[in-house]
Design an enzyme around this catalytic site. Structure first.
Site, short mmCIF file in Angstrom:
data_model
loop_
_atom_site.label_atom_id
_atom_site.label_comp_id
_atom_site.label_asym_id
_atom_site.label_seq_id
_atom_site.Cartn_x
_atom_site.Cartn_y
_atom_site.Cartn_z
N THR A 274 5.14 -3.51 3.22
CA THR A 274 4.55 -4.54 4.06
C THR A 274 5.12 -5.90 3.68
O THR A 274 5.64 -6.08 2.58
CB THR A 274 3.00 -4.58 3.88
OG1 THR A 274 2.44 -5.50 4.82
CG2 THR A 274 2.60 -5.01 2.48
N ASP B 293 -1.37 1.20 7.30
CA ASP B 293 -1.56 0.72 8.67
C ASP B 293 -3.06 0.67 8.90
O ASP B 293 -3.78 1.63 8.63
CB ASP B 293 -0.86 1.59 9.71
CG ASP B 293 -0.65 0.80 11.00
OD1 ASP B 293 0.13 -0.17 10.96
OD2 ASP B 293 -1.31 1.11 12.03
N LYS C 24 -16.00 -6.38 -1.27
CA LYS C 24 -15.18 -5.85 -0.17
C LYS C 24 -14.42 -4.61 -0.63
O LYS C 24 -14.45 -3.58 0.05
CB LYS C 24 -14.18 -6.91 0.34
CG LYS C 24 -13.28 -6.37 1.44
CD LYS C 24 -12.22 -7.32 1.97
CE LYS C 24 -11.33 -6.58 2.97
NZ LYS C 24 -10.17 -7.35 3.42
P1 IMP Z 1 -0.75 -3.85 10.28
O1 IMP Z 1 -0.09 -4.71 9.25
O2 IMP Z 1 0.10 -3.50 11.43
O3 IMP Z 1 -1.39 -2.65 9.65
O4 IMP Z 1 -1.92 -4.73 10.91
C1 IMP Z 1 -3.11 -4.88 10.25
C2 IMP Z 1 -3.94 -5.96 10.95
O5 IMP Z 1 -5.28 -5.48 11.03
C3 IMP Z 1 -4.00 -7.22 10.11
O6 IMP Z 1 -3.02 -8.14 10.50
C4 IMP Z 1 -5.39 -7.72 10.37
O7 IMP Z 1 -5.42 -8.43 11.58
C5 IMP Z 1 -6.20 -6.45 10.58
N1 IMP Z 1 -6.75 -5.96 9.29
C6 IMP Z 1 -6.40 -4.85 8.60
N2 IMP Z 1 -7.10 -4.75 7.46
C7 IMP Z 1 -7.89 -5.84 7.42
C8 IMP Z 1 -8.82 -6.30 6.45
O8 IMP Z 1 -9.05 -5.73 5.38
N3 IMP Z 1 -9.47 -7.45 6.78
C9 IMP Z 1 -9.26 -8.12 7.94
N4 IMP Z 1 -8.37 -7.75 8.84
C10 IMP Z 1 -7.68 -6.60 8.59
#
Ligand code: IMP
Length: 201
Positions: free
Chosen positions: A9, A72, A180
Protein backbone atom coordinates in the site's frame (compact mmCIF):
# COMPACT_ATOMS: atom_id res chain seq x y z
CA UNK A 1 11.34 -16.76 7.09
CA UNK A 2 12.34 -13.14 6.43
CA UNK A 3 11.68 -10.81 9.35
CA UNK A 4 10.55 -7.93 7.12
CA UNK A 5 6.91 -7.61 6.12
CA UNK A 6 6.08 -5.53 3.05
CA UNK A 7 2.61 -3.99 3.13
CA UNK A 8 1.40 -3.49 -0.46
CA UNK A 9 0.00 0.00 0.00
CA UNK A 10 0.94 3.67 -0.29
CA UNK A 11 -1.54 4.49 2.51
CA UNK A 12 0.81 5.19 5.42
CA UNK A 13 -2.12 5.28 7.89
CA UNK A 14 -2.93 1.65 7.05
CA UNK A 15 0.73 0.69 7.34
CA UNK A 16 0.92 2.42 10.72
CA UNK A 17 -2.07 0.48 12.05
CA UNK A 18 -0.71 -2.82 10.74
CA UNK A 19 2.73 -2.08 12.22
CA UNK A 20 1.20 -1.29 15.64
CA UNK A 21 -0.94 -4.44 15.61
CA UNK A 22 1.75 -6.84 14.34
CA UNK A 23 4.36 -5.53 16.79
CA UNK A 24 6.67 -8.36 17.80
CA UNK A 25 6.06 -10.55 14.75
CA UNK A 26 8.43 -8.69 12.39
CA UNK A 27 11.58 -6.64 12.86
CA UNK A 28 10.38 -4.27 10.17
CA UNK A 29 7.04 -3.44 8.57
CA UNK A 30 7.51 -1.27 5.47
CA UNK A 31 5.19 -0.28 2.64
CA UNK A 32 5.46 0.58 -1.04
CA UNK A 33 6.51 4.15 -0.32
CA UNK A 34 9.95 2.51 0.16
CA UNK A 35 9.74 1.04 -3.39
CA UNK A 36 8.96 3.99 -5.71
CA UNK A 37 9.76 1.83 -8.78
CA UNK A 38 6.73 -0.40 -8.10
CA UNK A 39 3.61 1.15 -9.66
CA UNK A 40 0.26 1.32 -7.86
CA UNK A 41 -1.81 -1.76 -8.78
CA UNK A 42 -5.04 -1.20 -10.72
CA UNK A 43 -7.86 -2.27 -8.41
CA UNK A 44 -9.98 -3.83 -11.14
CA UNK A 45 -11.71 -6.38 -8.91
CA UNK A 46 -15.33 -6.12 -7.82
CA UNK A 47 -14.78 -7.50 -4.31
CA UNK A 48 -12.40 -6.69 -1.45
CA UNK A 49 -10.99 -10.20 -1.81
CA UNK A 50 -10.19 -9.80 -5.53
CA UNK A 51 -8.54 -6.41 -5.01
CA UNK A 52 -6.49 -7.61 -2.02
CA UNK A 53 -5.22 -10.53 -4.14
CA UNK A 54 -4.35 -8.24 -7.09
CA UNK A 55 -2.36 -5.90 -4.83
CA UNK A 56 -0.58 -8.70 -2.94
CA UNK A 57 0.36 -10.77 -5.99
CA UNK A 58 1.60 -7.77 -8.07
CA UNK A 59 3.81 -6.46 -5.26
CA UNK A 60 5.01 -9.96 -4.40
CA UNK A 61 5.99 -10.63 -8.03
CA UNK A 62 8.11 -7.45 -7.91
CA UNK A 63 9.71 -8.35 -4.53
CA UNK A 64 9.66 -12.18 -4.68
CA UNK A 65 12.04 -12.70 -1.75
CA UNK A 66 9.74 -10.91 0.74
CA UNK A 67 6.54 -11.76 2.56
CA UNK A 68 3.91 -9.34 1.25
CA UNK A 69 0.61 -8.39 2.87
CA UNK A 70 -2.14 -6.46 1.05
CA UNK A 71 -5.17 -4.92 2.74
CA UNK A 72 -8.30 -4.09 0.79
CA UNK A 73 -10.91 -2.48 2.93
CA UNK A 74 -13.84 -0.12 2.89
CA UNK A 75 -17.16 0.97 4.27
CA UNK A 76 -20.54 -0.52 3.29
CA UNK A 77 -23.61 1.56 4.14
CA UNK A 78 -26.99 -0.22 4.07
CA UNK A 79 -29.09 2.85 3.11
CA UNK A 80 -26.77 3.30 0.09
CA UNK A 81 -27.06 -0.34 -1.04
CA UNK A 82 -23.54 -1.15 0.17
CA UNK A 83 -21.81 1.96 -1.25
CA UNK A 84 -19.08 3.14 -1.15
CA UNK A 85 -17.82 -0.47 -0.75
CA UNK A 86 -14.81 -1.29 -2.92
CA UNK A 87 -14.87 2.33 -4.15
CA UNK A 88 -14.37 3.75 -0.62
CA UNK A 89 -11.00 5.35 -1.41
CA UNK A 90 -12.29 7.05 -4.60
CA UNK A 91 -15.93 7.69 -3.59
CA UNK A 92 -15.86 11.41 -4.45
CA UNK A 93 -13.84 11.00 -7.68
CA UNK A 94 -10.32 10.46 -9.00
CA UNK A 95 -8.85 13.28 -6.86
CA UNK A 96 -10.75 12.19 -3.77
CA UNK A 97 -9.40 12.93 -0.31
CA UNK A 98 -10.55 11.41 2.97
CA UNK A 99 -12.32 14.69 3.69
CA UNK A 100 -14.12 14.95 0.32
CA UNK A 101 -15.22 11.31 0.70
CA UNK A 102 -16.72 12.01 4.13
CA UNK A 103 -18.54 15.08 2.79
CA UNK A 104 -19.98 12.99 -0.08
CA UNK A 105 -21.07 10.23 2.31
CA UNK A 106 -23.00 12.70 4.50
CA UNK A 107 -24.60 14.25 1.39
CA UNK A 108 -25.69 10.86 0.01
CA UNK A 109 -27.17 9.82 3.37
CA UNK A 110 -29.06 13.12 3.58
CA UNK A 111 -30.41 12.57 0.03
CA UNK A 112 -31.47 9.06 1.00
CA UNK A 113 -33.24 10.49 4.08
CA UNK A 114 -31.42 7.96 6.27
CA UNK A 115 -31.77 8.72 9.97
CA UNK A 116 -30.95 6.86 13.21
CA UNK A 117 -30.69 3.09 12.82
CA UNK A 118 -31.17 3.47 9.05
CA UNK A 119 -27.56 4.74 9.03
CA UNK A 120 -26.21 1.26 9.72
CA UNK A 121 -23.13 -0.09 7.98
CA UNK A 122 -19.87 -1.89 8.44
CA UNK A 123 -16.18 -1.68 7.70
CA UNK A 124 -14.78 -4.73 5.95
CA UNK A 125 -11.16 -5.77 5.56
CA UNK A 126 -9.60 -8.50 3.44
CA UNK A 127 -5.93 -9.26 4.03
CA UNK A 128 -4.06 -11.26 1.41
CA UNK A 129 -0.64 -12.74 2.14
CA UNK A 130 1.68 -13.54 -0.79
CA UNK A 131 5.21 -14.79 -1.32
CA UNK A 132 7.17 -15.35 -4.53
CA UNK A 133 4.32 -13.86 -6.58
CA UNK A 134 1.87 -16.46 -5.29
CA UNK A 135 -1.04 -16.01 -2.87
CA UNK A 136 -0.44 -17.83 0.41
CA UNK A 137 -3.68 -17.21 2.34
CA UNK A 138 -6.36 -14.62 3.10
CA UNK A 139 -7.97 -13.35 6.30
CA UNK A 140 -11.13 -11.28 6.76
CA UNK A 141 -12.65 -9.05 9.40
CA UNK A 142 -15.59 -6.68 9.81
CA UNK A 143 -17.12 -4.34 12.36
CA UNK A 144 -20.77 -3.21 12.44
CA UNK A 145 -21.71 0.36 13.30
CA UNK A 146 -23.68 3.52 12.56
CA UNK A 147 -22.73 6.53 10.43
CA UNK A 148 -22.74 9.68 12.60
CA UNK A 149 -24.61 12.84 11.55
CA UNK A 150 -21.42 14.88 11.59
CA UNK A 151 -17.67 14.35 11.84
CA UNK A 152 -16.31 13.85 15.33
CA UNK A 153 -12.67 13.33 16.38
CA UNK A 154 -9.31 13.53 14.66
CA UNK A 155 -7.91 10.04 15.27
CA UNK A 156 -7.47 7.42 12.55
CA UNK A 157 -8.09 8.13 8.87
CA UNK A 158 -10.68 7.80 6.10
CA UNK A 159 -14.24 7.52 7.41
CA UNK A 160 -13.17 7.11 11.08
CA UNK A 161 -14.64 10.47 12.24
CA UNK A 162 -18.06 9.30 10.93
CA UNK A 163 -18.13 5.68 12.12
CA UNK A 164 -19.58 4.77 15.54
CA UNK A 165 -18.79 1.09 16.20
CA UNK A 166 -21.50 -1.09 17.72
CA UNK A 167 -21.52 -0.89 21.54
CA UNK A 168 -19.89 2.57 21.63
CA UNK A 169 -21.13 6.18 21.64
CA UNK A 170 -18.02 7.69 20.07
CA UNK A 171 -16.59 7.50 16.56
CA UNK A 172 -13.34 5.77 15.64
CA UNK A 173 -12.07 9.34 15.24
CA UNK A 174 -12.67 9.93 18.97
CA UNK A 175 -11.79 6.52 20.42
CA UNK A 176 -8.13 5.81 21.31
CA UNK A 177 -6.23 3.83 18.67
CA UNK A 178 -5.93 0.79 21.01
CA UNK A 179 -9.74 0.66 21.29
CA UNK A 180 -10.10 0.85 17.49
CA UNK A 181 -7.49 -1.88 16.99
CA UNK A 182 -9.30 -4.18 19.46
CA UNK A 183 -12.57 -4.16 17.56
CA UNK A 184 -11.92 -2.92 14.02
CA UNK A 185 -12.27 -4.85 10.76
CA UNK A 186 -8.48 -4.64 10.30
CA UNK A 187 -7.80 -5.66 13.91
CA UNK A 188 -10.04 -8.72 13.54
CA UNK A 189 -8.45 -9.79 10.25
CA UNK A 190 -4.97 -9.26 11.75
CA UNK A 191 -5.87 -11.50 14.72
CA UNK A 192 -6.49 -14.31 12.19
CA UNK A 193 -3.18 -13.51 10.47
CA UNK A 194 -1.41 -13.70 13.86
CA UNK A 195 -2.78 -17.22 14.40
CA UNK A 196 -1.43 -18.15 10.95
CA UNK A 197 1.97 -16.59 11.72
CA UNK A 198 2.23 -18.46 15.05
CA UNK A 199 1.52 -21.73 13.26
CA UNK A 200 3.70 -21.15 10.20
CA UNK A 201 6.76 -19.11 11.17
P1 IMP B 1 -8.16 0.69 -0.33
O1 IMP B 1 -6.84 1.31 -0.03
O2 IMP B 1 -8.47 0.57 -1.76
O3 IMP B 1 -8.34 -0.59 0.42
O4 IMP B 1 -9.26 1.71 0.23
C1 IMP B 1 -9.57 1.75 1.55
C2 IMP B 1 -10.45 2.96 1.83
O5 IMP B 1 -11.50 2.54 2.71
C3 IMP B 1 -9.69 4.03 2.59
O6 IMP B 1 -9.16 4.99 1.72
C4 IMP B 1 -10.74 4.60 3.50
O7 IMP B 1 -11.50 5.55 2.80
C5 IMP B 1 -11.64 3.41 3.80
N1 IMP B 1 -11.17 2.69 5.01
C6 IMP B 1 -10.61 1.46 5.08
N2 IMP B 1 -10.28 1.15 6.34
C7 IMP B 1 -10.61 2.22 7.08
C8 IMP B 1 -10.48 2.49 8.46
O8 IMP B 1 -9.95 1.72 9.27
N3 IMP B 1 -10.96 3.70 8.86
C9 IMP B 1 -11.54 4.59 8.01
N4 IMP B 1 -11.65 4.39 6.71
C10 IMP B 1 -11.19 3.20 6.23
Amino acid sequence: MNSTLIVATHNTHKTGEIREMLGGFFEEVVDLTAFPEIPEADETGTTFSENAAIKAIEASAAIPEALVLADDSGLEVDALDGAPGVYSARYSGEDATDESNRVKLLEELAKAGAKGKKRSGRFRCLLCLACGGVMVDEFDGSVEGIIANEEKGKNGFGYDPLFIPEGHCETFGQLPSETKHGLSHRGRALEKLKVWLKANR
